[in-house]
Scaffold this motif. Sequence first.
Motif, PDB file in Angstrom:
ATOM      1  N   TYR A   6       9.147  18.946 -13.598  1.00  0.00           N
ATOM      2  CA  TYR A   6       8.491  19.171 -12.533  1.00  0.00           C
ATOM      3  C   TYR A   6       8.342  17.959 -11.773  1.00  0.00           C
ATOM      4  N   ILE A   7       8.341  16.665 -12.395  1.00  0.00           N
ATOM      5  CA  ILE A   7       8.382  15.417 -11.524  1.00  0.00           C
ATOM      6  C   ILE A   7       9.701  15.329 -10.834  1.00  0.00           C
ATOM      7  N   ASP A   8      10.717  15.726 -11.519  1.00  0.00           N
ATOM      8  CA  ASP A   8      12.005  15.525 -10.802  1.00  0.00           C
ATOM      9  C   ASP A   8      12.054  16.733  -9.756  1.00  0.00           C
ATOM     10  N   ARG A   9      11.617  17.803  -9.897  1.00  0.00           N
ATOM     11  CA  ARG A   9      11.652  18.891  -8.872  1.00  0.00           C
ATOM     12  C   ARG A   9      10.730  18.347  -7.357  1.00  0.00           C
TER      13      ARG A   9
ATOM     14  N   ALA B 154       5.691   6.945  -2.256  1.00  0.00           N
ATOM     15  CA  ALA B 154       4.485   6.162  -2.468  1.00  0.00           C
ATOM     16  C   ALA B 154       5.013   4.810  -2.980  1.00  0.00           C
ATOM     17  N   ASP B 155       4.182   3.866  -3.080  1.00  0.00           N
ATOM     18  CA  ASP B 155       4.350   2.445  -3.452  1.00  0.00           C
ATOM     19  C   ASP B 155       4.456   2.667  -5.149  1.00  0.00           C
ATOM     20  N   SER B 156       3.718   3.572  -5.556  1.00  0.00           N
ATOM     21  CA  SER B 156       3.501   3.730  -7.103  1.00  0.00           C
ATOM     22  C   SER B 156       3.220   5.152  -7.435  1.00  0.00           C
ATOM     23  N   TYR B 157       3.760   5.603  -8.515  1.00  0.00           N
ATOM     24  CA  TYR B 157       3.455   7.045  -8.837  1.00  0.00           C
ATOM     25  C   TYR B 157       3.141   6.673 -10.286  1.00  0.00           C
ATOM     26  N   PRO B 158       1.599   6.470 -10.597  1.00  0.00           N
ATOM     27  CA  PRO B 158       1.443   6.170 -11.946  1.00  0.00           C
ATOM     28  C   PRO B 158       1.362   7.664 -12.682  1.00  0.00           C
ATOM     29  N   LYS B 159       1.386   7.524 -13.991  1.00  0.00           N
ATOM     30  CA  LYS B 159       1.546   8.790 -14.637  1.00  0.00           C
ATOM     31  C   LYS B 159       0.217   8.483 -15.732  1.00  0.00           C
ATOM     32  N   ALA B 160      -0.439   9.738 -16.066  1.00  0.00           N
ATOM     33  CA  ALA B 160      -1.726   9.588 -16.882  1.00  0.00           C
ATOM     34  C   ALA B 160      -1.252   8.932 -18.267  1.00  0.00           C
TER      35      ALA B 160
ATOM     36  N   ASN C 257      -8.739  -5.143   5.935  1.00  0.00           N
ATOM     37  CA  ASN C 257      -8.656  -6.457   5.697  1.00  0.00           C
ATOM     38  C   ASN C 257      -7.336  -7.335   5.871  1.00  0.00           C
ATOM     39  N   ASN C 258      -6.637  -7.100   4.530  1.00  0.00           N
ATOM     40  CA  ASN C 258      -5.280  -7.457   4.485  1.00  0.00           C
ATOM     41  C   ASN C 258      -4.468  -6.328   4.472  1.00  0.00           C
ATOM     42  N   MET C 259      -4.804  -5.261   3.841  1.00  0.00           N
ATOM     43  CA  MET C 259      -4.287  -3.964   3.904  1.00  0.00           C
ATOM     44  C   MET C 259      -5.009  -2.786   3.727  1.00  0.00           C
ATOM     45  N   VAL C 260      -4.738  -1.662   3.817  1.00  0.00           N
ATOM     46  CA  VAL C 260      -5.409  -0.393   3.307  1.00  0.00           C
ATOM     47  C   VAL C 260      -4.823   0.202   2.014  1.00  0.00           C
ATOM     48  N   ARG C 261      -5.961   0.285   0.983  1.00  0.00           N
ATOM     49  CA  ARG C 261      -5.514   0.648  -0.122  1.00  0.00           C
ATOM     50  C   ARG C 261      -5.783   2.128  -0.060  1.00  0.00           C
ATOM     51  N   ILE C 262      -4.909   2.806  -0.549  1.00  0.00           N
ATOM     52  CA  ILE C 262      -4.991   4.379  -0.497  1.00  0.00           C
ATOM     53  C   ILE C 262      -4.682   5.157  -1.703  1.00  0.00           C
ATOM     54  N   TYR C 263      -5.578   5.815  -2.298  1.00  0.00           N
ATOM     55  CA  TYR C 263      -5.195   6.805  -3.660  1.00  0.00           C
ATOM     56  C   TYR C 263      -5.352   8.039  -3.230  1.00  0.00           C
ATOM     57  N   LEU C 264      -4.339   8.858  -3.621  1.00  0.00           N
ATOM     58  CA  LEU C 264      -4.215  10.196  -3.497  1.00  0.00           C
ATOM     59  C   LEU C 264      -4.119  10.867  -4.828  1.00  0.00           C
ATOM     60  N   CYS C 265      -4.960  11.748  -5.081  1.00  0.00           N
ATOM     61  CA  CYS C 265      -4.898  12.570  -6.325  1.00  0.00           C
ATOM     62  C   CYS C 265      -3.674  13.443  -6.050  1.00  0.00           C
ATOM     63  N   GLY C 266      -2.649  13.362  -6.887  1.00  0.00           N
ATOM     64  CA  GLY C 266      -1.352  14.153  -6.874  1.00  0.00           C
ATOM     65  C   GLY C 266      -1.306  15.412  -7.585  1.00  0.00           C
ATOM     66  N   VAL C 267      -0.289  15.893  -8.048  1.00  0.00           N
ATOM     67  CA  VAL C 267      -0.112  17.052  -8.630  1.00  0.00           C
ATOM     68  C   VAL C 267      -0.157  17.127 -10.305  1.00  0.00           C
ATOM     69  N   THR C 268      -0.595  18.194 -10.808  1.00  0.00           N
ATOM     70  CA  THR C 268      -0.288  18.287 -12.442  1.00  0.00           C
ATOM     71  C   THR C 268       0.874  18.750 -12.229  1.00  0.00           C
ATOM     72  N   VAL C 269       1.721  18.046 -13.396  1.00  0.00           N
ATOM     73  CA  VAL C 269       3.211  18.725 -13.220  1.00  0.00           C
ATOM     74  C   VAL C 269       3.402  19.706 -14.292  1.00  0.00           C
TER      75      VAL C 269
ATOM     76  N   PHE D 268       0.004   2.490  -1.001  1.00  0.00           N
ATOM     77  CA  PHE D 268      -0.444   3.895  -1.360  1.00  0.00           C
ATOM     78  C   PHE D 268       0.099   4.422  -2.777  1.00  0.00           C
ATOM     79  N   VAL D 269      -0.715   4.708  -3.345  1.00  0.00           N
ATOM     80  CA  VAL D 269      -0.647   5.217  -4.872  1.00  0.00           C
ATOM     81  C   VAL D 269      -0.963   6.789  -5.182  1.00  0.00           C
ATOM     82  N   GLN D 270      -0.323   7.329  -5.615  1.00  0.00           N
ATOM     83  CA  GLN D 270      -0.333   8.801  -5.874  1.00  0.00           C
ATOM     84  C   GLN D 270       0.125   9.230  -7.161  1.00  0.00           C
ATOM     85  N   ASN D 271      -0.871   9.725  -8.004  1.00  0.00           N
ATOM     86  CA  ASN D 271      -0.416  10.026  -9.534  1.00  0.00           C
ATOM     87  C   ASN D 271       0.131  11.263  -9.609  1.00  0.00           C
ATOM     88  N   PHE D 272       0.685  11.075 -10.818  1.00  0.00           N
ATOM     89  CA  PHE D 272       1.018  12.590 -11.639  1.00  0.00           C
ATOM     90  C   PHE D 272       0.362  12.862 -12.697  1.00  0.00           C
ATOM     91  N   THR D 273      -0.243  14.008 -13.016  1.00  0.00           N
ATOM     92  CA  THR D 273      -1.152  14.357 -14.436  1.00  0.00           C
ATOM     93  C   THR D 273      -0.103  14.941 -15.118  1.00  0.00           C
TER      94      THR D 273
END
Length: 470
Positions: A89-92, A105-111, A17-29, A60-65
Amino acid sequence: MKIFDTLSQKEKEVVKNNMVRIYLCGVTVYDDSHIGHARTIIVFDTLRRFLESEGTKVKFVQNFTDIDDKIINRARTENTSTDKISTRYIDRYFVEFDKLNVKRADSYPKATEYIEKMIDLIKGLIDKEIAYVSNNGVYFAVSKFKDYGKLSKKKIDELIAGARVEVDETKHDPLDFALWKFANDQPNWDSPWGKGRPGWHIECSAMSLEELGNDFEIHGGGRDLIFPHHENEIAQSEAFTGQNFAKIWMHVGMVTIDGVKMSKSLGNTKTVEYVLQKWGPNIIRLFCLAGHYSKPIDYSEDMLKETITKWRQVENAYAEISNPEKDDTVLLQHPNIMEKAIRPRIEEELNRFHDALNNDFNTSLALNSFFSVVDEINNLASAEYIAKSVAGYLLPVFTKMMNILGLKISEITKEENDEIGKMIERRKIFRDEKRYQDADNIRKQLLDKGIILIDHKKRTLWMKQENIGN
RNA sequence: GGUGAGGUGGCAGAGCGGCUAUGCGUUCGCCUGCAAAGCGAAUCUAUAGGGGUUCGAAUCCCUUCCUCACCUCCA
């Protein structure tokens, strides 16, 4: 664009529609990333690049656990805080994935930054009587969500029959999973039900709903996340909102090592740090994109060595095309190497490239087209003449494909460039004087720096090889 | 045991009813002062086994065998 949806088991059109929203389950650090993480992330990075290259806006959103039992354990063994571990590990992660040319990514939310949102969700689920409070924490009542199992195609009674879940008397049902776990030790957070920590899956529901809203376009991750992680995410999110959670579930196949899945217990993991050092970013990317994303790929020395060959061809093509002959007049006698002659074939490959990606993101086929363009360029080069006008047409095509695939030719500094130029000139003089020993010496010196010379009849080009360790 | 994905030439990997992808490898050439890189040619007619359907199947159906993943944290 169509993508195979794990939930419906069908290819589905990506709604734009206006954009494609993508959520990717990232890594547990809690430890270094490995080639398996890299594959999933490279696939999604390339998907995102492709969509953007078509003018589609992507969020594009990818999280860090960053809170989890493994992190806590690691912190304990190192006698430090979970915060220190996750930050390390996030730094690495960023150092390594920047090297892999993965766009941020546009955002890297953390738990840990979404505890409040998680509590809201849990509250809502309790209000709806889908979740309940026990002595140990707050649990999601699987039996209250009628669609449970729809993603992983599991039947609840079969799950119970084969359950290897530890017995927990405080749960109403062995399949119920924790939304909130009571804990007095650090780290913990206050909640209406008592101090504790979030459960394993609630973070992704909280973060995706908050960052992308409801019913977003693509939710993805590795295949191994289908159950229980994504199954539970669906249950929580849809029970809470009463609406569809994500339109397409896209899952990336596992990386195996010599045919077996990587695992810590087998000790066969290959860290990103290691493979970067050994093969370099472009070869890793090519390797990760060589097969269809949904299928497993096998990491083996032979496969990677084969990929080196392909990458050399790309480097060679780039060297040729970025150094065309200045003079176009020769073209008049060689119509077969004029832009007009080449153009239809290149256009064809561009179309194929696009169609391949558009049709369930078939990077394997897309790479074929890319390599055909590379071949075309090297072909022209072997005819000893890439004219300026032809290069002017080919270079943007080449660059476009490179950008979508996230490939990048090694950069060279001005000083390096000048120095190499001088050495090549000196070598030319030696060669003219038939002092081949001296000329070969210079060639050897350059080779030691990863510079390979390409002798044409009238001039010498050079390319810088991606550094390959051993 | 359940669920899902697969089994294609020496290897990797597409095709998913008809025109025998492609790449790597190997061999031999060309180019070169020699190399490297590049180019050209040759090589390989493959589709797990058995049944069907069809004028025609790697492609559809049935069946047998095998592999992998998930069912526990995992990208």
